[in-house]
Design an enzyme around this catalytic site. Structure first.
Site, PDB file in Angstrom:
ATOM      1  N   ASP A 144    -101.018  57.519  14.556  1.00  0.00           N
ATOM      2  CA  ASP A 144    -101.483  58.402  13.484  1.00  0.00           C
ATOM      3  C   ASP A 144    -100.324  59.065  12.750  1.00  0.00           C
ATOM      4  O   ASP A 144     -99.370  59.547  13.373  1.00  0.00           O
ATOM      5  CB  ASP A 144    -102.378  59.510  14.067  1.00  0.00           C
ATOM      6  CG  ASP A 144    -103.754  58.975  14.433  1.00  0.00           C
ATOM      7  OD1 ASP A 144    -103.963  57.750  14.355  1.00  0.00           O
ATOM      8  OD2 ASP A 144    -104.612  59.796  14.800  1.00  0.00           O
ATOM      9  N   ASP A 163    -112.133  52.216  14.772  1.00  0.00           N
ATOM     10  CA  ASP A 163    -111.092  52.818  15.604  1.00  0.00           C
ATOM     11  C   ASP A 163    -111.053  52.182  17.002  1.00  0.00           C
ATOM     12  O   ASP A 163    -111.837  51.269  17.305  1.00  0.00           O
ATOM     13  CB  ASP A 163    -111.356  54.331  15.686  1.00  0.00           C
ATOM     14  CG  ASP A 163    -110.089  55.148  15.779  1.00  0.00           C
ATOM     15  OD1 ASP A 163    -109.044  54.602  16.141  1.00  0.00           O
ATOM     16  OD2 ASP A 163    -110.154  56.372  15.503  1.00  0.00           O
ATOM     17  N   GLU A 196    -106.373  50.037  15.076  1.00  0.00           N
ATOM     18  CA  GLU A 196    -106.012  50.027  16.499  1.00  0.00           C
ATOM     19  C   GLU A 196    -104.536  50.415  16.666  1.00  0.00           C
ATOM     20  O   GLU A 196    -103.924  50.077  17.660  1.00  0.00           O
ATOM     21  CB  GLU A 196    -106.392  48.712  17.186  1.00  0.00           C
ATOM     22  CG  GLU A 196    -105.903  47.447  16.536  1.00  0.00           C
ATOM     23  CD  GLU A 196    -104.433  47.243  16.755  1.00  0.00           C
ATOM     24  OE1 GLU A 196    -103.659  47.773  15.928  1.00  0.00           O
ATOM     25  OE2 GLU A 196    -104.057  46.569  17.735  1.00  0.00           O
ATOM     26  N   TRP A 197    -103.983  51.102  15.651  1.00  0.00           N
ATOM     27  CA  TRP A 197    -102.668  51.759  15.725  1.00  0.00           C
ATOM     28  C   TRP A 197    -101.507  50.771  15.910  1.00  0.00           C
ATOM     29  O   TRP A 197    -100.452  51.131  16.415  1.00  0.00           O
ATOM     30  CB  TRP A 197    -102.652  52.820  16.835  1.00  0.00           C
ATOM     31  CG  TRP A 197    -103.934  53.579  16.983  1.00  0.00           C
ATOM     32  CD1 TRP A 197    -104.610  54.217  15.985  1.00  0.00           C
ATOM     33  CD2 TRP A 197    -104.716  53.774  18.178  1.00  0.00           C
ATOM     34  NE1 TRP A 197    -105.763  54.785  16.478  1.00  0.00           N
ATOM     35  CE2 TRP A 197    -105.846  54.537  17.824  1.00  0.00           C
ATOM     36  CE3 TRP A 197    -104.552  53.374  19.508  1.00  0.00           C
ATOM     37  CZ2 TRP A 197    -106.824  54.912  18.755  1.00  0.00           C
ATOM     38  CZ3 TRP A 197    -105.516  53.748  20.428  1.00  0.00           C
ATOM     39  CH2 TRP A 197    -106.633  54.506  20.050  1.00  0.00           C
ATOM     40  N   GLY A 198    -101.738  49.498  15.580  1.00  0.00           N
ATOM     41  CA  GLY A 198    -100.665  48.507  15.716  1.00  0.00           C
ATOM     42  C   GLY A 198    -100.466  48.014  17.132  1.00  0.00           C
ATOM     43  O   GLY A 198     -99.576  47.211  17.401  1.00  0.00           O
TER      44      GLY A 198
HETATM   45  C1  GLA Z   1    -107.787  58.133  15.632  1.00  0.00           C
HETATM   46  C2  GLA Z   1    -107.475  57.508  14.277  1.00  0.00           C
HETATM   47  C3  GLA Z   1    -107.415  58.605  13.231  1.00  0.00           C
HETATM   48  C4  GLA Z   1    -108.753  59.335  13.179  1.00  0.00           C
HETATM   49  C5  GLA Z   1    -109.125  59.864  14.558  1.00  0.00           C
HETATM   50  C6  GLA Z   1    -110.545  60.380  14.598  1.00  0.00           C
HETATM   51  O1  GLA Z   1    -106.775  58.971  16.054  1.00  0.00           O
HETATM   52  O2  GLA Z   1    -106.271  56.800  14.329  1.00  0.00           O
HETATM   53  O3  GLA Z   1    -107.077  58.087  11.971  1.00  0.00           O
HETATM   54  O4  GLA Z   1    -109.739  58.454  12.709  1.00  0.00           O
HETATM   55  O5  GLA Z   1    -108.999  58.862  15.552  1.00  0.00           O
HETATM   56  O6  GLA Z   1    -110.904  60.881  15.853  1.00  0.00           O
END
Ligand code: GLA
Length: 832
Positions: free
Chosen positions: A207, A148, A185-187
């Site tokens: 997310d 993450d 890393e969410w893109g």
């Molecule tokens: C981020 C990630 C999620 C999850 C949470 C856990 O938001 O994108 O998928 O793993 O952290 O805290």
């Protein structure tokens, strides 16, 4: 039937060439992760029982393999040897114990780490500890790492992302143990452009959450990235929400369909021990899993995308293709694609197998279906030699505007126009009741269909009367029977969505076999707003058109995505309520003659340039108020519109330049003859306003640090807010209340926030009852630097310790959680 074109008679089963697969993640990983359903509430029993269900339910046989642990599995501190320590309360046998158990079932185990100083939930991160952590996981027998991006200390450059994520890749390699490496890393740094060869999969978006808006937005972001995916390197649009209850089965089938079409990892995110047969059937659909896991490893390409309708085309190793017709709109739509526009080889006919119904059909040259709102039809398609043996594909479509309950319920309008045609509004709805339905039946198969008739099944008490032809003796290939219907809706019908089943009955083939095809169209019944003065942003418009992305409620337009704006700000004035649009927008609301007026501020948002723009409020077709030209940077203007007697309200923003961010700030609609000074609904109650100081705010964990000061820099009411200096790992800011606070009747807590840094996370907590029990709400993550927003936590999203319920009548303390080490500005902590 001898209808085949002679040129199309031979189709050697030419399978595409498959390159030799990479050792790991040759096809998208399949498994489970606890986060979506359990958040931090992870433990050994859950993981073991999930492994058991993998085996007993057949999901293992279907291909699901990885059982993955997410955040919150370790202690808050590393051990004296510098290693991560599994929380002994959650994992009494350590991670090694769980790994052994899972391996014993023929499955694999995944773990979670973070490329920062702390994980998103505040547990130790691996930045600077890559080697020891990778070795620790390898020693335990872990097979999969989700890595993450919280608390990342990053300068935001792509180089920094590459450095942090490559450091862990190298550390994993050094252990000698194979790990599937999932970059999370969410893109943010466009990992699809650099992470091939570093990770096996990378998140492309923020997310996911268990609702339709989230699903739709993620599909929109991930679908265009097809070119970047392939064996060993997959786009990851996040884990599955199927089974978690926030979406309909149609939406969950879209989730599964589109993930399979996009060759996405299939990581189950629901409590499998309680999964319903429907959930297991969706997750276990072998035809879709085969499409997802096809060894060619190609993500389906977007063939067409417009008006919310998308067609994807995915080549498969045996020469078939998977074709998806995805309808993201809110009504039934007929989606079509010419076979010539797909990668299908030229042929005189094609055989389609619907992966959800198993039904086979044949088409000559157009693949087409009536697809329900939020639904997806997926066909596995191959050339067909002898179409005479397969039923022709018949597409049933229908269009129905909004309908208004009629005064008579009889469906006959009481006040037709003078020439006898029913009076209708621009979308076909009838101001005196009912609406107009148009149905289409199209034969896409080789060979005519015969004795065609169409019927419309309406709810009890409604009427459906065909006003044009509804039978046809013969319908040739690609011919359509179109029928118009009057729909009558009883006067007392409540607002809502009502299904109408449209069914075509026909005969096909030389032996006149009978068949039917049905589609469901939804009648949206609208009624006038309730009495009272109300924030317009809390009322759903009947239709909404915008130039860039969706119209945003209680924020500016931002960009193309949903929920990506800032708090509406005009000439420096910040509004927590309003509608963020771009020029070229029109919003329509049904008033039914019951409202008296609208008062609103308007202006170009400070986040934008351009203009001038003109705001106009229409009462039916009359301009009831207009702003005249408004320039960027101008102070807000106030418009007051008289809506007496109007059936419809329309808000229109125009300008010579498209895409200027134009705001309707704090619009308030008055209906039912209420006095001008009646409260504006929903009523909000301020708990902390920071007008006279810091409200004596304290920090919950004094050792972790953080400071507060009153500040005029950001405020959404009054003239002041609070400036919070946060420690990197965060702290709770707030205080106990002098007397218990009674929030009976309220449903949520809110505060306004302006944050500088990406990765800021927040939560809301309250202490309740005599015991001052600590209840806290779901995590949100900041991904848009420098932006402002209203943070909302509904009471039902706030969870209390076992045995404690959140009693809104007995609130003892209120806290907000803020982190990152930077400054955060907040204001107006309130209940609504
Ligand atoms: C981020 C990630 C999620 C999850 C949470 C856990 O938001 O994108 O998928 O793993 O952290 O805290």
């Amino acid at each position: 039937m001898a209808l085949l074109a002679s040129s199309a008679l031979t189709w050697p089963a030419q399978a595409a060439a498959v390159p030799s697969p990479p050792a790991l993640a040759a096809t998208p990983p399949m498994g489970f992760n606890n986060w979506n359903a359990f958040g931090c509430d992870v433990n050994e029993t859950l993981i073991k029982e999930t492994a058991d269900v993998f085996v007993s339910s057949g999901l293992k046989d279907a291909g699901y393999q990885y059982v993955n642990i997410d955040d919150c599995w370790s202690l808050r501190e590393r051990g004296p040897d510098g290693r991560l320590v599994p929380d002994p309360a959650k994992f009494p046998n350590g991670i090694k114990g769980v790994a052994d158990y899972v391996h014993g079932k023929g499955l694999k185990l995944g773990i979670y780490g973070d490329a920062g100083t702390k994980t998103c939930a505040g547990y130790p991160g691996s930045l600077g500890h890559e080697e020891i952590d990778a070795q620790t996981w390898a020693d335990w027998g872990v097979d999969y790492l989700k890595y993450d991006n919280c608390n990342n200390q990053s300068d935001g450059s792509q180089a920094d992302y590459i450095r942090r994520y490559t450091a862990m890749r190298q550390a994993l390699d050094k252990t000698g143990r194979p790990f599937v490496y999932s970059i999370c890393e969410w893109g943010t740094s466009q990992p699809w452009t650099w992470a091939k060869g570093v990770g096996h999969l990378w998140r492309t978006t923020g997310d996911i959450s268990d609702n339709w808006a989230s699903l739709r937005s993620i599909i929109r972001q991930n679908a265009p990235l097809a070119a970047y995916a392939g064996p060993g390197h997959w786009n990851d649009p996040d884990m599955l929400e199927i089974g978690n209850g926030g979406m309909t089965d149609t939406e969950y089938r879209t989730h599964m369909s589109m993930w399979a079409m996009m060759a996405a990892p299939l990581i189950i995110g629901t409590d499998l021990r309680k999964a319903t047969p429907q959930t297991l059937a969706i997750l276990g659909n072998r035809d879709l899993i085969a499409i997802d896991q096809d060894r060619l490893g190609v993500q389906g390409a977007v063939v067409s995308d417009g008006n919310g309708l998308m067609v994807l085309d995915k080549p498969l190793a045996n020469g078939d293709r998977a074709i998806a017709l995805y309808n993201s709109t809110d009504s039934l739509a007929t989606i079509s694609v010419a076979t010539a526009d797909t990668g299908l080889r030229r042929a005189g006919a094609y055989r389609l197998t619907d992966v959800w119904t198993g039904r086979a059909s044949q088409v000559r040259s157009t693949i087409s279906a009536g697809v329900p709102a939020h639904g997806t039809v997926v066909y596995r398609v191959r050339p067909l030699r002898d179409p005479a043996t397969v039923a022709p594909a018949v597409a049933v479509g229908a269009e129905l505007g909004t309908v208004v309950p009629g005064p008579t319920g009889g469906g006959t309008p009481t006040s037709p126009a003078r020439d006898g045609t029913p009076a209708t509004t621009p979308d076909g709805s009838d101001p005196t009741g009912g609406g107009t339905l148009t149905t289409t039946v199209t034969n896409r198969g080789v060979g005519a269909i015969r004795e065609v008739s169409v019927s419309a099944g309406v709810p009890d008490g409604w009427t459906a009367t065909a006003t044009t032809e509804r039978r046809r003796a013969r319908l040739a290939t690609d011919a359509t029977l179109e029928t118009t219907w009057r729909i009558g809706v009883p006067a007392d019908t409540p607002a809502g969505r009502y299904p109408i089943d449209v069914t075509a009955a026909y005969e096909w083939g030389p032996r006149h076999r009978p068949a039917t095809t049905s589609s469901q169209v939804v009648a949206v019944v609208v009624t006038a707003p309730q009495d009272g003065r109300r924030h317009l942003s809390t009322i759903e418009p009947v239709t909404s058109v915008n130039a860039t992305g969706p119209v945003e409620a209680d924020q500016s337009n931002g960009g193309a995505l949903e929920n990506d704006g800032n708090l509406i700000t005009i000439g420096g004035k910040v509004y927590p309520r309003g509608l963020g649009t771009t020029t070229g927008s029109e919003l329509r609301y049904y008033l039914g003659g019951r409202c008296s007026g609208l008062v609103t501020d308007v202006g170009i948002d400070d986040e934008a340039a351009g203009g001038p723009v003109t705001f106009t409020v229409y009462a039916d077709d009359t301009a009831a108020a207009t702003s005249g030209p408004v320039a960027a940077g101008e102070a807000p203007k106030t418009l007051t519109a008289d809506l007496t007697g109007a059936a419809w309200l329309r808000l229109v923003v125009e300008s010579a330049t498209a895409g200027v961010h134009a705001d309707w700030a704090a619009p308030v609609l008055a209906c039912g003859g209420v006095p001008d000074d009646s409260p504006i609904l929903p009523e909000s109650r301020t708990i902390f306003s920071f007008e006279s100081g810091t409200e004596d705010f304290t920090i919950a964990n004094p050792n972790d640090g953080g400071t507060v000061a009153q500040s005029p820099l950001f405020h959404t009411e009054g003239a002041n807010g609070l400036k919070v200096s946060t420690p990197v790992a965060g702290n709770w800011f707030g205080r106990r209340l002098a007397a218990p606070l009674d929030l009976t009747g309220k449903t949520m807590l809110k505060f306004d926030l302006k944050a500088g840094e990406v990765g800021t996370v927040g939560e809301i907590a309250v202490q309740v009852g005599e015991s001052s029990s600590w209840c806290q709400g779901g995590l949100w993550t900041w991904t848009n630097p420098g932006s402002s927003k209203t943070i909302t936590e509904r009471f039902e999203q706030i969870s209390c310790p076992v045995g404690v319920t959140l009693d809104p009548s007995d609130i003892r303390a209120v806290w907000v959680f803020l982190n990152t080490g930077g400054e955060v500005l907040i204001d107006n902590i309130r209940a609504e």
